[in-house]
Design an enzyme around this catalytic site. Structure first.
Site, PDB file in Angstrom:
ATOM      1  N   GLN A 169     -43.603  12.944  21.817  1.00 20.01           N
ATOM      2  CA  GLN A 169     -44.493  12.488  22.882  1.00 20.01           C
ATOM      3  C   GLN A 169     -43.845  12.658  24.252  1.00 20.01           C
ATOM      4  O   GLN A 169     -42.637  12.830  24.374  1.00 20.01           O
ATOM      5  CB  GLN A 169     -44.845  11.014  22.672  1.00 20.01           C
ATOM      6  CG  GLN A 169     -43.633  10.099  22.575  1.00 20.01           C
ATOM      7  CD  GLN A 169     -43.875   8.886  21.711  1.00 20.01           C
ATOM      8  OE1 GLN A 169     -45.000   8.443  21.539  1.00 20.01           O
ATOM      9  NE2 GLN A 169     -42.814   8.328  21.148  1.00 20.01           N
ATOM     10  N   ASP A 199     -39.010  -0.215  23.077  1.00 18.84           N
ATOM     11  CA  ASP A 199     -38.568  -0.775  24.358  1.00 18.84           C
ATOM     12  C   ASP A 199     -37.617  -1.953  24.168  1.00 18.84           C
ATOM     13  O   ASP A 199     -36.921  -2.353  25.096  1.00 18.84           O
ATOM     14  CB  ASP A 199     -39.769  -1.204  25.206  1.00 18.84           C
ATOM     15  CG  ASP A 199     -40.612  -2.257  24.506  1.00 18.84           C
ATOM     16  OD1 ASP A 199     -40.229  -3.441  24.550  1.00 18.84           O
ATOM     17  OD2 ASP A 199     -41.654  -1.898  23.925  1.00 18.84           O
ATOM     18  N   GLU A 251     -38.036   2.868  14.532  1.00 17.90           N
ATOM     19  CA  GLU A 251     -38.658   3.555  15.661  1.00 17.90           C
ATOM     20  C   GLU A 251     -38.574   5.052  15.406  1.00 17.90           C
ATOM     21  O   GLU A 251     -37.490   5.577  15.148  1.00 17.90           O
ATOM     22  CB  GLU A 251     -37.944   3.170  16.959  1.00 17.90           C
ATOM     23  CG  GLU A 251     -38.243   4.049  18.151  1.00 17.90           C
ATOM     24  CD  GLU A 251     -39.715   4.079  18.548  1.00 17.90           C
ATOM     25  OE1 GLU A 251     -40.292   5.194  18.550  1.00 17.90           O
ATOM     26  OE2 GLU A 251     -40.286   3.019  18.839  1.00 17.90           O
ATOM     27  N   ASP A 253     -39.975   7.407  10.458  1.00 15.96           N
ATOM     28  CA  ASP A 253     -41.390   7.052  10.417  1.00 15.96           C
ATOM     29  C   ASP A 253     -41.556   5.708   9.707  1.00 15.96           C
ATOM     30  O   ASP A 253     -41.146   5.549   8.558  1.00 15.96           O
ATOM     31  CB  ASP A 253     -42.138   8.163   9.665  1.00 15.96           C
ATOM     32  CG  ASP A 253     -43.639   7.954   9.625  1.00 15.96           C
ATOM     33  OD1 ASP A 253     -44.105   6.857   9.988  1.00 15.96           O
ATOM     34  OD2 ASP A 253     -44.351   8.894   9.228  1.00 15.96           O
ATOM     35  N   GLY A 254     -42.162   4.739  10.395  1.00 20.86           N
ATOM     36  CA  GLY A 254     -42.361   3.410   9.818  1.00 20.86           C
ATOM     37  C   GLY A 254     -43.186   3.429   8.549  1.00 20.86           C
ATOM     38  O   GLY A 254     -42.958   2.636   7.627  1.00 20.86           O
ATOM     39  N   ASP A 304     -45.295  -3.363  16.087  1.00 24.19           N
ATOM     40  CA  ASP A 304     -45.379  -3.254  17.543  1.00 24.19           C
ATOM     41  C   ASP A 304     -45.576  -1.779  17.868  1.00 24.19           C
ATOM     42  O   ASP A 304     -44.692  -1.107  18.379  1.00 24.19           O
ATOM     43  CB  ASP A 304     -44.083  -3.809  18.146  1.00 24.19           C
ATOM     44  CG  ASP A 304     -44.094  -3.812  19.661  1.00 24.19           C
ATOM     45  OD1 ASP A 304     -45.078  -3.351  20.255  1.00 24.19           O
ATOM     46  OD2 ASP A 304     -43.098  -4.262  20.253  1.00 24.19           O
ATOM     47  N   ASP A 334     -50.969   3.075  20.230  1.00 22.92           N
ATOM     48  CA  ASP A 334     -52.370   3.113  19.803  1.00 22.92           C
ATOM     49  C   ASP A 334     -52.538   4.038  18.591  1.00 22.92           C
ATOM     50  O   ASP A 334     -51.657   4.838  18.291  1.00 22.92           O
ATOM     51  CB  ASP A 334     -53.251   3.575  20.973  1.00 22.92           C
ATOM     52  CG  ASP A 334     -53.228   2.566  22.111  1.00 22.92           C
ATOM     53  OD1 ASP A 334     -53.288   1.365  21.820  1.00 22.92           O
ATOM     54  OD2 ASP A 334     -53.138   2.976  23.280  1.00 22.92           O
ATOM     55  N   PRO A 378     -48.113   9.682  17.311  1.00 26.33           N
ATOM     56  CA  PRO A 378     -47.076   9.193  16.394  1.00 26.33           C
ATOM     57  C   PRO A 378     -47.423   7.877  15.704  1.00 26.33           C
ATOM     58  O   PRO A 378     -46.930   7.589  14.623  1.00 26.33           O
ATOM     59  CB  PRO A 378     -45.858   9.011  17.317  1.00 26.33           C
ATOM     60  CG  PRO A 378     -46.113   9.872  18.489  1.00 26.33           C
ATOM     61  CD  PRO A 378     -47.604   9.913  18.667  1.00 26.33           C
TER      62      PRO A 378
END
EC number: 2.5.1.16
Length: 284
Positions: A31, A86, A106, A137-138, A155, A158, A162
């Protein structure tokens, strides 16, 4: 010449912030990442042109996604956080001495690196010895877990790009499996106000309800998110976030918060009628 950051919320609505400086712009494998500085909101960062975090209002989101489940079950020890590059969610979790382990997954390492450099306000606790960061990848990570976590916080961005896989039926089923018998799942639940966001919210809620016996939605006002009216999902195998709220135990911890309190905890589950109607309607 004035510089403005502008984000399209719908085909007919845009949101703008006057920008003093652009501190970073880059493209990761997944991204585009940008960091800006503004008078009103301080530093803020965006992914693919969508607002993620501002220094001025991040406390609202991070308080609400973290302290609601922690006040419902203050005995939580093992936590999985998916997304959250973050660092703000992890920062709030590390304030609980009773938490023994935080796994953070993450997909994009560059997000974490950039936030450590430009947003130390949120990324300040990623080096805590209880925090273990996995850059993957979660969706795949949670597949391998069973009966392991007391709390999972999703968390995510949208539901496209990803973050798309983190809104699927398979993902929520795997989260259910990864949680212990009294486990809690909390996720950012999109906004009910604009139609495109409301559609994602309804779909996520319907899928979570298929797995969890207790499934609630709560809200917060986040000025820089589309419409400002933002929802979170609370799902659990055992705990009801209102009936099982342990105000006395949470307040005894003496945590200083800027947004969350146990009165607000009770109130945030009281939803406007239009939101109730959206949640009750089956997804078309």
């Amino acid at each position: 010449m004035e510089l403005w950051y502008t984000e399209q919320h719908t085909e007919d609505v845009r949101f703008s912030i006057k920008v003093d400086n652009q501190l970073y712009s880059g493209q990761s494998e997944f991204q585009r990442i940008d960091v800006f500085e503004s008078k009103e909101f301080g530093k803020f960062f965006t992914l693919d042109g969508l607002m993620m975090v501002t220094e001025k209002d991040e406390f609202i989101y991070h308080d609400m996604i973290t302290h609601i489940p922690m006040a419902t079950n203050p005995k939580i020890k093992n936590v999985l956080v998916i997304g959250a590059g973050d660092g703000g969610t992890v920062r709030e979790l590390t304030r609980y001495e009773t938490i023994e382990n935080i796994d953070m997954v993450e997909i994009d390492k560059l997000v974490v690196d950039i936030c450590k450099e430009y947003l130390p306000q949120t990324a300040s606790k990623l080096e805590d010895p209880r925090v273990h960061i996995y850059y993957e990848d979660g969706l795949k990570f949670v597949r391998t877990k069973e009966n392991e976590y007391d709390l999972i916080i999703v968390d995510s961005t949208d539901p496209f790009g990803p973050g798309e896989g983190l809104f699927t039926k398979e993902f929520y089923g795997n989260c259910f499996k990864a949680l212990k018998e009294d486990g809690i799942l909390v996720n950012q639940h999109e906004s009910p106000y604009y139609a495109s966001y409301a559609k994602s919210m309804k779909r996520a809620h319907k899928r979570i309800k298929e797995f969890f016996p207790i499934c609630k939605v709560y809200q917060a006002h986040i000025p820089t998110y589309p419409s400002g009216h933002w929802l979170f999902g609370f799902a659990s195998k055992k705990y009801d976030p209102i009936e099982d709220l342990n105000s006395e135990a949470w307040n005894a911890l003496g945590l200083q918060t800027k947004y969350y309190n146990t009165d607000l905890h009770m109130g945030c589950f009281a939803l406007p009628n239009y939101v109730k109607e959206l949640l009750e309607k089956e997804e078309e």
